[in-house]
Design an enzyme around this catalytic site. Structure first.
Site, PDB file in Angstrom:
ATOM      1  N   ILE A  49       0.388   4.449  -0.110  1.00 14.22           N
ATOM      2  CA  ILE A  49      -0.045   5.475   0.843  1.00 14.22           C
ATOM      3  C   ILE A  49      -1.282   4.950   1.560  1.00 14.22           C
ATOM      4  O   ILE A  49      -2.397   5.015   1.029  1.00 14.22           O
ATOM      5  CB  ILE A  49      -0.344   6.825   0.150  1.00 14.22           C
ATOM      6  CG1 ILE A  49       0.897   7.347  -0.587  1.00 14.22           C
ATOM      7  CG2 ILE A  49      -0.834   7.847   1.194  1.00 14.22           C
ATOM      8  CD1 ILE A  49       0.705   8.662  -1.328  1.00 14.22           C
ATOM      9  N   ASP A  50      -1.075   4.403   2.744  1.00 16.87           N
ATOM     10  CA  ASP A  50      -2.220   3.919   3.536  1.00 16.87           C
ATOM     11  C   ASP A  50      -2.675   5.083   4.422  1.00 16.87           C
ATOM     12  O   ASP A  50      -1.885   5.626   5.195  1.00 16.87           O
ATOM     13  CB  ASP A  50      -1.800   2.724   4.380  1.00 16.87           C
ATOM     14  CG  ASP A  50      -2.975   2.167   5.159  1.00 16.87           C
ATOM     15  OD1 ASP A  50      -4.059   2.009   4.566  1.00 16.87           O
ATOM     16  OD2 ASP A  50      -2.833   1.910   6.364  1.00 16.87           O
ATOM     17  N   ASP A 102       0.874  -1.166   0.000  1.00 15.71           N
ATOM     18  CA  ASP A 102       0.000   0.000   0.000  1.00 15.71           C
ATOM     19  C   ASP A 102       0.914   1.221   0.000  1.00 15.71           C
ATOM     20  O   ASP A 102       1.542   1.515   1.012  1.00 15.71           O
ATOM     21  CB  ASP A 102      -0.938   0.017   1.218  1.00 15.71           C
ATOM     22  CG  ASP A 102      -2.027   1.075   1.070  1.00 15.71           C
ATOM     23  OD1 ASP A 102      -3.065   0.954   1.736  1.00 15.71           O
ATOM     24  OD2 ASP A 102      -1.820   2.033   0.282  1.00 15.71           O
ATOM     25  N   ASP A 108      -3.800  -3.081   2.987  1.00 17.82           N
ATOM     26  CA  ASP A 108      -3.909  -2.262   4.202  1.00 17.82           C
ATOM     27  C   ASP A 108      -3.300  -2.970   5.405  1.00 17.82           C
ATOM     28  O   ASP A 108      -2.822  -2.323   6.337  1.00 17.82           O
ATOM     29  CB  ASP A 108      -5.389  -1.994   4.539  1.00 17.82           C
ATOM     30  CG  ASP A 108      -6.129  -1.181   3.493  1.00 17.82           C
ATOM     31  OD1 ASP A 108      -7.313  -1.466   3.266  1.00 17.82           O
ATOM     32  OD2 ASP A 108      -5.514  -0.267   2.913  1.00 17.82           O
ATOM     33  N   THR A 123      -4.848   7.559   2.711  1.00 14.30           N
ATOM     34  CA  THR A 123      -4.768   8.579   1.651  1.00 14.30           C
ATOM     35  C   THR A 123      -5.559   9.837   2.005  1.00 14.30           C
ATOM     36  O   THR A 123      -5.125  10.960   1.720  1.00 14.30           O
ATOM     37  CB  THR A 123      -5.268   8.016   0.304  1.00 14.30           C
ATOM     38  OG1 THR A 123      -4.496   6.859  -0.031  1.00 14.30           O
ATOM     39  CG2 THR A 123      -5.125   9.026  -0.807  1.00 14.30           C
TER      40      THR A 123
HETATM   41  C1  LIP Z   1      -7.642   3.204   4.462  1.00 15.76           C
HETATM   42  C2  LIP Z   1      -7.472   2.253   5.637  1.00 15.76           C
HETATM   43  C3  LIP Z   1      -8.338   2.696   6.817  1.00 15.76           C
HETATM   44  C4  LIP Z   1      -9.775   2.721   6.409  1.00 15.76           C
HETATM   45  C5  LIP Z   1      -9.951   3.685   5.259  1.00 15.76           C
HETATM   46  C6  LIP Z   1      -9.077   3.308   4.054  1.00 15.76           C
HETATM   47  P1  LIP Z   1      -6.399   3.674   2.134  1.00 15.76           P
HETATM   48  O1  LIP Z   1      -6.851   2.726   3.400  1.00 15.76           O
HETATM   49  O2  LIP Z   1      -6.127   2.235   6.019  1.00 15.76           O
HETATM   50  O3  LIP Z   1      -8.200   1.819   7.911  1.00 15.76           O
HETATM   51  O4  LIP Z   1     -10.572   3.098   7.510  1.00 15.76           O
HETATM   52  O5  LIP Z   1     -11.300   3.680   4.892  1.00 15.76           O
HETATM   53  O6  LIP Z   1      -9.500   2.058   3.557  1.00 15.76           O
HETATM   54  O7  LIP Z   1      -7.582   3.647   1.203  1.00 15.76           O
HETATM   55  O8  LIP Z   1      -6.120   5.023   2.639  1.00 15.76           O
HETATM   56  O9  LIP Z   1      -5.196   2.984   1.544  1.00 15.76           O
END
Ligand code: LIP
Length: 258
Positions: free
Chosen positions: A80-81, A78, A209, A83
């Site tokens: 950018i987790d 991932d 994620d 985002t």
């Molecule tokens: C995010 C997740 C987060 C979730 C968000 C989103 P992304 O991942 O890390 O836990 O609550 O809805 O899915 O989309 O930023 O890579």
């Protein structure tokens, strides 16, 4: 090999920081699901460098190669987790890379370049944050536990998912110390590994994620199950429950009938 992984992620972290502090092109994959030009750029850099260093491994990545069928010797990325946090300059966002060998956990790095926090683990060699060993909390009382969760993007169009989120809050909030929703699954799981949170749960997370956080949490003494208390499958299960290994059964009791 863990040091090679760390160095590649640190290099990608420089591009991540450039994007965080500068203008970026934002597009919508869904009503709430953002993607920026930096998600793609960081992912491309990671794929190029990691496939050079980890020969024989394929890639499963959020923005370009999300075919789960290939899962075996896999680099799960991932770029950018968190985002939404990245776009809005909330410093709870990270690069997450989990590496699996013969479908088994191998190496993991979750790096928040903004706060300069690098979580890492190699199977059977412990979990670390910036080189310091980390361990889950020893909290056994749900009422005294600080729990993290997340809200799926599907809450826009899927009433069942929205109902789950609301019913889970209704059941758990009165029975724990408090709940936090910070917006990055990989970092939330690492904060359970570091003993800051006592547990984390969420529905509809993607493999990228959680793939790295799972390895780090297990190496820190934590547990990962689904909401029925069975072994968690990041490709198939709807709900992830990550805990310090002390309050898991108390948490399923609240989640299993929702
Ligand atoms: C995010 C997740 C987060 C979730 C968000 C989103 P992304 O991942 O890390 O836990 O609550 O809805 O899915 O989309 O930023 O890579």
């Amino acid at each position: 090999m863990l040091e090679i992984l760390k160095n590649i992620v640190l290099e990608a972290g420089e591009l991540f920081k450039e994007g965080y502090y500068n203008n970026k092109k934002i597009e919508f994959k869904g009503a709430k699901d953002l993607v920026t030009n930096y998600d793609v750029a960081v992912e491309n850099l990671l794929i190029e460098k990691l496939t050079q260093s980890f020969e024989g491994f394929d890639v499963i990545a959020e923005e370009s190669k999300n075919n789960y069928e290939t899962f075996y010797n896999s680099i799960i990325i991932d770029p950018i987790d968190g985002t939404t946090n990245f776009v809005n300059k909330v410093p709870h966002c990270a690069i997450s890379v989990g590496i699996y060998k013969n479908k088994k956990p191998y190496l993991a790095v979750v790096y928040n370049p903004i706060l300069d926090e690098l979580y890492s683990a190699q199977v059977d060699k412990g979990a670390y944050c910036n080189g310091k060993r980390i361990k889950v909390s020893q909290e056994e009382d749900l009422q005294l536990s600080l729990i993290a969760t997340g809200f799926p993007y599907t809450s826009v169009e899927n009433k069942e998912d929205l109902d789950f989120v609301l019913k889970a809050l209704e059941k758990i909030l009165p029975k724990c110390q408090d709940i936090r929703r910070l917006g990055s699954a990989s970092l939330d799981i690492c904060m359970v590994a570091k003993g800051v949170f006592d547990a984390y749960y969420e529905i509809n997370t993607n493999p990228w994620d959680v793939a790295a956080g799972i390895i780090i949490l297990k190496e820190a003494g934590g547990c990962i199950f689904n909401s029925l208390g069975e072994e968690y499958n990041m490709f198939e299960d709807k709900c992830i429950v990550a805990t310090n290994g002390k309050i898991d059964s108390l948490l399923y009791k609240e989640l299993k009938d929702i």
